[in-house]
Motif scaffolding. Structure first.
Motif, PDB file in Angstrom:
ATOM      1  N   VAL A 120       0.760  -1.182  -0.109  1.00  0.00           N
ATOM      2  CA  VAL A 120       0.081  -0.039  -0.056  1.00  0.00           C
ATOM      3  C   VAL A 120       0.783   1.163  -0.022  1.00  0.00           C
ATOM      4  N   ALA A 121       0.716   2.095  -1.153  1.00  0.00           N
ATOM      5  CA  ALA A 121       1.521   3.151  -1.061  1.00  0.00           C
ATOM      6  C   ALA A 121       0.789   4.581  -0.843  1.00  0.00           C
ATOM      7  N   SER A 122       1.272   5.602  -0.664  1.00  0.00           N
ATOM      8  CA  SER A 122       0.720   6.895  -0.138  1.00  0.00           C
ATOM      9  C   SER A 122       0.035   7.437  -1.337  1.00  0.00           C
ATOM     10  N   PHE A 123      -1.191   8.056  -1.151  1.00  0.00           N
ATOM     11  CA  PHE A 123      -2.139   8.581  -2.259  1.00  0.00           C
ATOM     12  C   PHE A 123      -1.291  10.106  -2.340  1.00  0.00           C
ATOM     13  N   VAL A 124      -1.182  10.259  -3.612  1.00  0.00           N
ATOM     14  CA  VAL A 124      -0.713  11.796  -4.079  1.00  0.00           C
ATOM     15  C   VAL A 124      -1.603  12.847  -4.806  1.00  0.00           C
ATOM     16  N   ARG A 125      -1.545  13.756  -4.977  1.00  0.00           N
ATOM     17  CA  ARG A 125      -2.095  15.033  -5.477  1.00  0.00           C
ATOM     18  C   ARG A 125      -1.982  14.785  -6.981  1.00  0.00           C
ATOM     19  N   LEU A 126      -3.123  15.043  -7.611  1.00  0.00           N
ATOM     20  CA  LEU A 126      -3.340  14.763  -9.195  1.00  0.00           C
ATOM     21  C   LEU A 126      -2.815  15.927  -9.652  1.00  0.00           C
ATOM     22  N   ASN A 127      -1.287  15.943 -10.106  1.00  0.00           N
ATOM     23  CA  ASN A 127      -0.810  17.215 -10.811  1.00  0.00           C
ATOM     24  C   ASN A 127       0.139  16.744 -11.896  1.00  0.00           C
ATOM     25  N   ARG A 128       1.039  17.618 -11.922  1.00  0.00           N
ATOM     26  CA  ARG A 128       2.051  17.268 -13.153  1.00  0.00           C
ATOM     27  C   ARG A 128       2.823  16.398 -12.769  1.00  0.00           C
ATOM     28  N   SER A 129       3.389  16.250 -11.585  1.00  0.00           N
ATOM     29  CA  SER A 129       4.563  15.487 -10.891  1.00  0.00           C
ATOM     30  C   SER A 129       4.115  14.125 -10.414  1.00  0.00           C
ATOM     31  N   LEU A 130       2.920  14.090  -9.729  1.00  0.00           N
ATOM     32  CA  LEU A 130       2.365  12.760  -9.276  1.00  0.00           C
ATOM     33  C   LEU A 130       3.436  12.497  -8.129  1.00  0.00           C
ATOM     34  N   GLN A 131       3.881  13.350  -7.410  1.00  0.00           N
ATOM     35  CA  GLN A 131       5.019  13.043  -6.395  1.00  0.00           C
ATOM     36  C   GLN A 131       4.847  13.769  -5.266  1.00  0.00           C
ATOM     37  N   GLU A 132       3.520  14.386  -5.232  1.00  0.00           N
ATOM     38  CA  GLU A 132       3.252  15.375  -3.868  1.00  0.00           C
ATOM     39  C   GLU A 132       2.162  14.701  -2.942  1.00  0.00           C
ATOM     40  N   THR A 133       2.294  14.073  -2.014  1.00  0.00           N
ATOM     41  CA  THR A 133       1.485  13.596  -0.993  1.00  0.00           C
ATOM     42  C   THR A 133       0.910  14.751   0.063  1.00  0.00           C
ATOM     43  N   THR A 134       0.075  14.199   0.956  1.00  0.00           N
ATOM     44  CA  THR A 134      -0.472  15.171   1.992  1.00  0.00           C
ATOM     45  C   THR A 134      -0.738  14.377   3.197  1.00  0.00           C
ATOM     46  N   VAL A 135      -1.168  14.968   4.026  1.00  0.00           N
ATOM     47  CA  VAL A 135      -1.593  14.411   5.588  1.00  0.00           C
ATOM     48  C   VAL A 135      -2.610  13.312   5.105  1.00  0.00           C
ATOM     49  N   LEU A 136      -3.646  13.487   4.401  1.00  0.00           N
ATOM     50  CA  LEU A 136      -4.639  12.540   3.993  1.00  0.00           C
ATOM     51  C   LEU A 136      -4.190  11.557   3.314  1.00  0.00           C
ATOM     52  N   GLY A 137      -3.339  11.718   2.300  1.00  0.00           N
ATOM     53  CA  GLY A 137      -2.803  10.486   1.532  1.00  0.00           C
ATOM     54  C   GLY A 137      -1.841   9.630   2.321  1.00  0.00           C
ATOM     55  N   ASP A 188       3.214  -8.395  -5.752  1.00  0.00           N
ATOM     56  CA  ASP A 188       2.616  -8.826  -6.913  1.00  0.00           C
ATOM     57  C   ASP A 188       1.408  -7.478  -7.189  1.00  0.00           C
ATOM     58  N   HIS A 189       1.108  -6.828  -6.152  1.00  0.00           N
ATOM     59  CA  HIS A 189      -0.036  -5.815  -6.704  1.00  0.00           C
ATOM     60  C   HIS A 189       0.438  -4.466  -5.440  1.00  0.00           C
ATOM     61  N   ILE A 190      -0.049  -3.251  -5.912  1.00  0.00           N
ATOM     62  CA  ILE A 190       0.521  -2.261  -5.350  1.00  0.00           C
ATOM     63  C   ILE A 190      -1.018  -1.512  -5.372  1.00  0.00           C
ATOM     64  N   VAL A 191      -1.409  -1.077  -4.257  1.00  0.00           N
ATOM     65  CA  VAL A 191      -2.607  -0.066  -3.888  1.00  0.00           C
ATOM     66  C   VAL A 191      -2.124   1.229  -3.776  1.00  0.00           C
ATOM     67  N   THR A 192      -2.597   2.111  -4.663  1.00  0.00           N
ATOM     68  CA  THR A 192      -2.130   3.608  -4.658  1.00  0.00           C
ATOM     69  C   THR A 192      -3.390   4.355  -5.310  1.00  0.00           C
ATOM     70  N   GLY A 193      -3.262   5.530  -5.262  1.00  0.00           N
ATOM     71  CA  GLY A 193      -4.469   6.442  -5.894  1.00  0.00           C
ATOM     72  C   GLY A 193      -4.142   7.920  -5.804  1.00  0.00           C
ATOM     73  N   THR A 194      -4.961   8.979  -6.321  1.00  0.00           N
ATOM     74  CA  THR A 194      -4.642  10.097  -6.591  1.00  0.00           C
ATOM     75  C   THR A 194      -5.917  11.005  -5.804  1.00  0.00           C
ATOM     76  N   LEU A 195      -5.523  12.342  -5.465  1.00  0.00           N
ATOM     77  CA  LEU A 195      -6.328  13.004  -4.595  1.00  0.00           C
ATOM     78  C   LEU A 195      -6.708  14.447  -5.540  1.00  0.00           C
ATOM     79  N   ILE A 196      -7.660  14.553  -5.609  1.00  0.00           N
ATOM     80  CA  ILE A 196      -8.397  15.591  -6.636  1.00  0.00           C
ATOM     81  C   ILE A 196      -9.065  16.741  -5.540  1.00  0.00           C
ATOM     82  N   GLU A 197      -8.749  17.792  -5.128  1.00  0.00           N
ATOM     83  CA  GLU A 197      -9.039  18.827  -4.123  1.00  0.00           C
ATOM     84  C   GLU A 197      -9.657  19.732  -4.673  1.00  0.00           C
ATOM     85  N   ASP A 198     -10.947  20.351  -3.834  1.00  0.00           N
ATOM     86  CA  ASP A 198     -11.792  21.243  -4.252  1.00  0.00           C
ATOM     87  C   ASP A 198     -11.994  21.961  -3.021  1.00  0.00           C
ATOM     88  N   ALA A 199     -13.174  23.076  -2.996  1.00  0.00           N
ATOM     89  CA  ALA A 199     -13.595  23.718  -2.076  1.00  0.00           C
ATOM     90  C   ALA A 199     -14.545  22.786  -0.936  1.00  0.00           C
TER      91      ALA A 199
END
Length: 240
Positions: A120-137, A188-199
């Motif tokens: 299980v990997a950290s969830f990252v912001r959906l941006n150009r780099s896909l390398q920025e995670t958050t406390v939530l991620g 064998d498998h990796i769990v990951t994902g992206t974060l899309i933030e709004d107001a």
């Protein structure tokens, strides 16, 4: 002669009776003129009694005034559709959302067995780099480790260091240093994902990806409201 006198007496009595009757009706109208709308009505004298409100009446009036008072100009009205709902207190926790996300992933999983090793990997912001995670991620990935194990998956922790580091503050087995981490980690498998933030909050897009061919074997999406993300950021903020 007597008959004529009797007629005169009856006529006089009849005239006097009509006159009295007319006077009686006129007097009745004069007495009841005050009941006609728009005219003054005689009010009986006061009894001397006066109603004084008790504490319940005062509290009711104060509550009605507070309810009818518009919000102060410095706060203003916040549309929950745009800014999100912010309750004063909630029983929801982040692990509740992680449990829901894990359930959705397992419902959609294909070609995933209990023998497969899953990281299980950290969830990252959906941006150009896909390398920025958050406390939530970071916290969401930690909760998913326990939640996915409840479904019988073989979850591994790739943050385990090569050795145990004994320090005055405790015995440390986990590390984020790539050099100290095990070089050969079979997954064998990796769990990951992206974060899309709004107001209003954060949209979490999670998936389980096969390492050998990068095929997505499960995917799920979940929306976490803004007040939950804000509470996490406040807890993780350093003390002044």
């Amino acid at each position: 002669m007597m008959f004529r006198a009797l007629l005169v007496l009856l006529a006089t009595f009849a005239l006097n009776g009509c006159s009295a009757s007319q006077q009686g009706w006129a007097g009745w109208f004069e007495e009841n003129d005050a009941a006609v709308p728009g005219q003054q009505v005689q009010v009986p004298p006061s009894s001397g009694l006066e109603y004084r409100p008790d504490s319940r009446d005062i509290e009711t009036v104060q509550a009605e005034r507070q309810a009818s008072t518009p919000p102060s100009s410095d706060r203003g009205y916040r549309d929950p559709i745009r800014s999100g709902f912010s309750p004063a207190q909630t029983h929801k926790r982040l692990n509740d959302y992680a449990s829901q996300l894990a359930m959705s992933l397992m419902d959609n999983a294909t070609r995933l067995t209990h023998q497969d090793l899953v990281g299980v990997a950290s969830f990252v912001r959906l941006n150009r780099s896909l390398q920025e995670t958050t406390v939530l991620g970071n916290q969401l990935s930690e909760y998913l480790i326990a939640e996915l194990q409840t479904f019988g998956l073989s979850v591994i922790d790739f943050k385990l260091a090569n050795g145990l580091n004994v320090t005055p503050y405790g015995d440390l087995a986990l590390s984020r240093d790539g050099v100290d981490l095990a070089k050969q980690v079979a997954m064998d498998h990796i769990v990951t994902g992206t974060l899309i933030e709004d107001a209003r909050g954060v949209r979490v897009n999670a998936r389980i990806i096969a390492v050998d061919n990068r095929q997505i074997v499960a995917s799920a999406t979940l929306y976490i409201p803004a007040f939950m993300v804000t509470s996490l950021n406040q807890q993780a903020a350093p003390a002044p």
